[in-house]
Design a protein around this motif. Structure first.
Motif, PDB file in Angstrom:
ATOM      1  N   SER A   1      -8.153  -9.559  -2.460  1.00  0.00           N
ATOM      2  CA  SER A   1      -7.956 -10.747  -2.463  1.00  0.00           C
ATOM      3  C   SER A   1      -7.475 -11.063  -0.221  1.00  0.00           C
ATOM      4  N   GLY A   2      -7.145 -10.095  -0.108  1.00  0.00           N
ATOM      5  CA  GLY A   2      -6.404 -10.486   1.181  1.00  0.00           C
ATOM      6  C   GLY A   2      -5.333 -11.006   1.088  1.00  0.00           C
ATOM      7  N   ARG A   3      -4.568 -11.147  -0.156  1.00  0.00           N
ATOM      8  CA  ARG A   3      -3.010 -11.941  -0.104  1.00  0.00           C
ATOM      9  C   ARG A   3      -1.860 -10.571   0.581  1.00  0.00           C
ATOM     10  N   VAL A   4      -0.992 -11.152   0.287  1.00  0.00           N
ATOM     11  CA  VAL A   4      -0.129 -10.146   1.113  1.00  0.00           C
ATOM     12  C   VAL A   4       1.183 -10.219   0.432  1.00  0.00           C
ATOM     13  N   THR A   5       1.646  -8.919   0.654  1.00  0.00           N
ATOM     14  CA  THR A   5       2.847  -8.350  -0.147  1.00  0.00           C
ATOM     15  C   THR A   5       3.872  -7.816   0.830  1.00  0.00           C
ATOM     16  N   VAL A   6       5.250  -8.223   0.788  1.00  0.00           N
ATOM     17  CA  VAL A   6       6.088  -7.810   1.611  1.00  0.00           C
ATOM     18  C   VAL A   6       7.078  -6.812   0.892  1.00  0.00           C
ATOM     19  N   VAL A   7       7.631  -5.921   1.337  1.00  0.00           N
ATOM     20  CA  VAL A   7       8.898  -5.387   0.751  1.00  0.00           C
ATOM     21  C   VAL A   7       9.174  -5.149   1.707  1.00  0.00           C
ATOM     22  N   ILE A   8      10.660  -5.461   1.047  1.00  0.00           N
ATOM     23  CA  ILE A   8      12.159  -5.407   1.865  1.00  0.00           C
ATOM     24  C   ILE A   8      13.376  -4.263   1.653  1.00  0.00           C
ATOM     25  N   ARG A   9      13.973  -3.865   1.346  1.00  0.00           N
ATOM     26  CA  ARG A   9      15.161  -2.921   0.933  1.00  0.00           C
ATOM     27  C   ARG A   9      16.360  -3.633   1.388  1.00  0.00           C
TER      28      ARG A   9
END
Length: 175
Positions: free
Chosen positions: A24-32
């Motif tokens: 759907s174009g949504r963004v998820t960002v993961v950082i450690r």
């Protein structure tokens, strides 16, 4: 209020953020983020590093986009969010659990350096009587002109003092 655990951690980004886009174009960002306790030994009168705990920090929407542009490997960060366990089965068939933080706030820790804030706009602004309407554009994400902090005058480039300079040297450079 629900029975959820919210916490704040202070640490360093272990790598650049990983960006995920869904259908759907949504963004998820993961950082450690690594968090290492400093322990004081009264017998030796010295500090030592404790064990480093690693957290997966998940960011969504506008926060995700801003984190992807602002946080890099080694950035000192402050994270606030909801702690939640994620359980999965590894390749050997063992059940594993990881604790992830669904962040609602991410900040640069200014104890170790300085930062510049740039506001982003995603929606049109309401026109003010007598002024033309303004629609958000890519130009809205450009940094504003730099101002001399002491005099409010525009300067060609921001002053970036060397880390080794003393506070007196910085003030002299601005004068």
């Amino acid at each position: 209020m629900s029975n959820e655990t919210f916490l704040t951690i202070r640490g360093f980004a272990g790598a650049d953020p990983t960006v995920f886009h869904n259908e759907s174009g949504r963004v998820t960002v993961v950082i450690r983020v690594g968090v290492t306790a400093r322990n004081f030994d009264r017998r030796l009168n010295t500090y030592s590093d404790g064990t480093t705990a690693w957290y997966s920090v998940r960011c969504y929407g506008d926060l995700a986009e801003n984190v992807s542009r602002s946080i890099h490997k080694g950035s000192p960060v402050l994270i606030r969010g909801r702690l939640s366990p994620r359980t999965w089965t590894d390749k050997d068939g063992r059940t594993r659990t990881d604790y992830a933080i669904a962040a609602d706030s991410v900040a640069i820790d200014l104890n170790t350096g300085w930062a510049t804030f740039v506001r982003t706009r995603k929606q049109s602004l309401e026109p003010i009587e007598g002024e033309p309407a303004h629609a958000a554009s890519a130009d809205d994400e450009a940094p504003p002109p730099s101002l001399d902090a002491m005099h409010g005058e525009e300067i060609a480039e921001p002053v970036e003092p060397e880390l080794e300079e003393s506070a007196a040297g910085v003030l002299q450079a601005l004068a």
